[in-house]
Motif scaffolding. Structure first.
Motif, PDB file in Angstrom:
ATOM      1  N   CYS A 146       0.848  -1.183   0.000  1.00  0.00           N
ATOM      2  CA  CYS A 146       0.000   0.000   0.000  1.00  0.00           C
ATOM      3  C   CYS A 146       0.884   1.234   0.000  1.00  0.00           C
ATOM      4  CB  CYS A 146      -0.911   0.006   1.227  1.00  0.00           C
ATOM      5  SG  CYS A 146      -0.005   0.098   2.803  1.00  0.00           S
ATOM      6  N   CYS A 147       0.258   2.410  -0.029  1.00  0.00           N
ATOM      7  CA  CYS A 147       1.042   3.632  -0.021  1.00  0.00           C
ATOM      8  C   CYS A 147       0.218   4.773   0.555  1.00  0.00           C
ATOM      9  CB  CYS A 147       1.499   3.981  -1.437  1.00  0.00           C
ATOM     10  SG  CYS A 147       2.597   5.430  -1.497  1.00  0.00           S
ATOM     11  N   GLY A 148       0.682   5.339   1.680  1.00  0.00           N
ATOM     12  CA  GLY A 148       0.037   6.506   2.253  1.00  0.00           C
ATOM     13  C   GLY A 148      -1.340   6.220   2.816  1.00  0.00           C
ATOM     14  N   SER A 149      -2.041   7.281   3.175  1.00  0.00           N
ATOM     15  CA  SER A 149      -3.400   7.190   3.693  1.00  0.00           C
ATOM     16  C   SER A 149      -4.229   8.315   3.107  1.00  0.00           C
ATOM     17  CB  SER A 149      -3.386   7.271   5.225  1.00  0.00           C
ATOM     18  OG  SER A 149      -2.892   8.536   5.647  1.00  0.00           O
ATOM     19  N   GLU A 150      -5.516   8.326   3.435  1.00  0.00           N
ATOM     20  CA  GLU A 150      -6.389   9.364   2.899  1.00  0.00           C
ATOM     21  C   GLU A 150      -5.949  10.748   3.356  1.00  0.00           C
ATOM     22  OE1 GLU A 150     -10.357   8.443   3.947  1.00  0.00           O
ATOM     23  OE2 GLU A 150     -10.514   6.717   2.588  1.00  0.00           O
ATOM     24  N   SER A 151      -5.484  10.836   4.607  1.00  0.00           N
ATOM     25  CA  SER A 151      -5.058  12.135   5.125  1.00  0.00           C
ATOM     26  C   SER A 151      -3.671  12.526   4.620  1.00  0.00           C
ATOM     27  CB  SER A 151      -5.065  12.112   6.656  1.00  0.00           C
ATOM     28  OG  SER A 151      -4.209  11.099   7.145  1.00  0.00           O
ATOM     29  N   PRO A 163       0.800  -0.217  -5.804  1.00  0.00           N
ATOM     30  CA  PRO A 163      -0.597  -0.003  -6.181  1.00  0.00           C
ATOM     31  C   PRO A 163      -1.187   1.158  -5.383  1.00  0.00           C
ATOM     32  CG  PRO A 163      -0.393  -1.911  -4.747  1.00  0.00           C
ATOM     33  CD  PRO A 163       1.003  -1.483  -5.091  1.00  0.00           C
ATOM     34  N   VAL A 164      -2.177   1.797  -5.976  1.00  0.00           N
ATOM     35  CA  VAL A 164      -2.792   2.928  -5.279  1.00  0.00           C
ATOM     36  C   VAL A 164      -3.782   2.372  -4.264  1.00  0.00           C
ATOM     37  CG1 VAL A 164      -4.022   5.108  -5.545  1.00  0.00           C
ATOM     38  CG2 VAL A 164      -2.547   4.289  -7.389  1.00  0.00           C
ATOM     39  N   THR A 165      -3.257   1.875  -3.162  1.00  0.00           N
ATOM     40  CA  THR A 165      -4.071   1.301  -2.096  1.00  0.00           C
ATOM     41  C   THR A 165      -3.837   2.073  -0.819  1.00  0.00           C
ATOM     42  OG1 THR A 165      -3.861  -0.903  -3.083  1.00  0.00           O
ATOM     43  CG2 THR A 165      -4.609  -0.791  -0.787  1.00  0.00           C
ATOM     44  N   ASP A 166      -4.918   2.517  -0.206  1.00  0.00           N
ATOM     45  CA  ASP A 166      -4.816   3.244   1.051  1.00  0.00           C
ATOM     46  C   ASP A 166      -4.336   2.295   2.142  1.00  0.00           C
ATOM     47  OD1 ASP A 166      -6.509   3.979   3.741  1.00  0.00           O
ATOM     48  OD2 ASP A 166      -5.717   5.744   2.726  1.00  0.00           O
ATOM     49  N   CYS A 167      -3.297   2.690   2.898  1.00  0.00           N
ATOM     50  CA  CYS A 167      -2.729   1.794   3.905  1.00  0.00           C
ATOM     51  C   CYS A 167      -3.687   1.533   5.064  1.00  0.00           C
ATOM     52  CB  CYS A 167      -1.410   2.364   4.430  1.00  0.00           C
ATOM     53  SG  CYS A 167      -0.017   2.048   3.317  1.00  0.00           S
ATOM     54  N   ASN A 168      -4.530   2.494   5.389  1.00  0.00           N
ATOM     55  CA  ASN A 168      -5.513   2.259   6.446  1.00  0.00           C
ATOM     56  C   ASN A 168      -6.470   1.134   6.050  1.00  0.00           C
ATOM     57  OD1 ASN A 168      -4.563   4.139   8.284  1.00  0.00           O
ATOM     58  ND2 ASN A 168      -5.837   5.798   7.487  1.00  0.00           N
TER      59      ASN A 168
END
Length: 214
Positions: A146-151, A163-168
């Protein structure tokens, strides 16, 4: 008298077979618990000293219950063969304790599922905001893909072609799977133990009745 003895032998052999299956089930529970504890992905995500520990509490309960199940299953077989009321009574008491531990592990996993996931998400977020947490963030990105979060969608180093997957979301999916394994294993084995407690009490009553007849 022969009918009583015949019925007692039938229950005795049923209990012996059950205890052998129970011993195998204990081996399975222990194996699942050890896998959850030492699974490389889980161990990497929660390896740091300041990482949340709630997840491993349920795992340790599972490991302890599995080990005791193996021991109790062995002595349950011995008690059934010897037709000892004392051993069978002790077997019943041990089953009751393990039953409580298994249910506790299952209930703990289900009731604290959201808290455990939230704690890990907060830990990941705080690592992203901490300049010293780069290695931790990178490990989460590698393990969970994953990579990063929404915030903070672009914070922290990401793996190549990540992949553009939110880590949360990735954290939630990962620990949901693990916690459901704990819950279902705990509750499933608890159901098996209820059968064992019934068999042990039936055999105890049969032994007592046969001795009264004699």
């Amino acid at each position: 008298m022969s009918k009583v003895q015949g019925g007692m032998k039938c229950v005795k052999y049923l209990l012996f077979v059950f205890n052998f299956i129970f011993w195998l089930s204990g081996s399975l529970v222990l194996a699942v618990g050890l896998w959850l504890r030492f699974d490389p992905d889980t161990a990497n995500l929660l390896a740091e000293n300041d990482a949340p520990e709630h997840f491993f509490i349920a795992v340790y309960i599972l490991i302890g219950a599995g080990g005791v199940m193996m021991l109790v299953g062995f002595f349950g077989c011995f008690g059934a063969v010897r037709e000892s009321q004392c051993l069978l009574g002790s077997f019943f008491a041990c089953l009751l304790v393990i039953f409580g531990a298994e249910v506790a592990a299952g209930v703990f996993g289900f009731l604290n599922k959201d808290k455990i996931i939230q704690d890990v998400q907060n830990y990941y977020q705080s690592s992203m905001e901490n300049s010293n947490g780069t290695a931790i963030v990178s490990m989460y990105h590698n393990v969970l893909e994953c990579c990063g979060s929404e915030s903070s969608p672009s914070s922290g180093p990401c793996i190549a072609e990540s992949p553009v997957t939110d880590c949360n979301t990735a954290i939630e999916d990962f620990f949901n799977e693990k916690l459901f394994i704990i819950g279902y294993v705990g509750i499933g084995i608890a159901g098996i133990m209820i059968i064992g407690m019934i068999f042990s009490m039936v055999l105890c009553c049969a032994i007592r009745n046969s001795r009264e007849v004699i």
